[in-house]
Design a protein around this motif. Structure first.
Motif, PDB file in Angstrom:
ATOM      1  N   HIS A  71     -24.841   9.153  13.057  1.00 36.60           N
ATOM      2  CA  HIS A  71     -25.124  10.463  12.496  1.00 36.60           C
ATOM      3  C   HIS A  71     -25.081  11.544  13.568  1.00 36.60           C
ATOM      4  O   HIS A  71     -25.330  11.272  14.740  1.00 36.60           O
TER       5      HIS A  71
ATOM      6  N   ALA B 163     -26.258  15.824  14.154  1.00 38.81           N
ATOM      7  CA  ALA B 163     -26.935  17.022  13.662  1.00 38.81           C
ATOM      8  C   ALA B 163     -26.140  18.224  14.146  1.00 38.81           C
ATOM      9  O   ALA B 163     -25.645  18.235  15.279  1.00 38.81           O
ATOM     10  N   ARG B 164     -25.986  19.192  13.297  1.00 35.97           N
ATOM     11  CA  ARG B 164     -25.267  20.394  13.681  1.00 35.97           C
ATOM     12  C   ARG B 164     -26.272  21.398  14.237  1.00 35.97           C
ATOM     13  O   ARG B 164     -27.263  21.724  13.589  1.00 35.97           O
TER      14      ARG B 164
END
Length: 69
Positions: free
Chosen positions: A44, A46-47
């Motif tokens: 994953h 995260a932006r």
């Protein structure tokens, strides 16, 4: 801008265990384009603004799972 690497966090150049795309690519010895193309399959992100950040622990956990005895 150079980031400080404080003792106790995950390298390379991380901020509290978060890696940028360049850091993940360097750790995995893959091109940056590979990280962009494959990160959804494997780990994953995260932006943060326009940039992606990855959990160093998650990347390390994924790579350790790829090692065969």
């Amino acid at each position: 801008m150079k980031r400080e690497n404080k003792q106790g966090n995950d390298s390379p150049g991380s901020l509290d265990g978060l890696w940028a795309v360049d850091d993940v690519a360097a750790y995995l010895r893959k091109p940056v384009s590979w990280v962009h193309d494959n990160h959804r399959k494997y780990f994953h992100a995260a932006r943060v603004g326009r940039e992606l950040r990855f959990s160093a622990n998650e990347v390390k956990k994924w790579i350790s799972g790829q090692i065969r005895p």
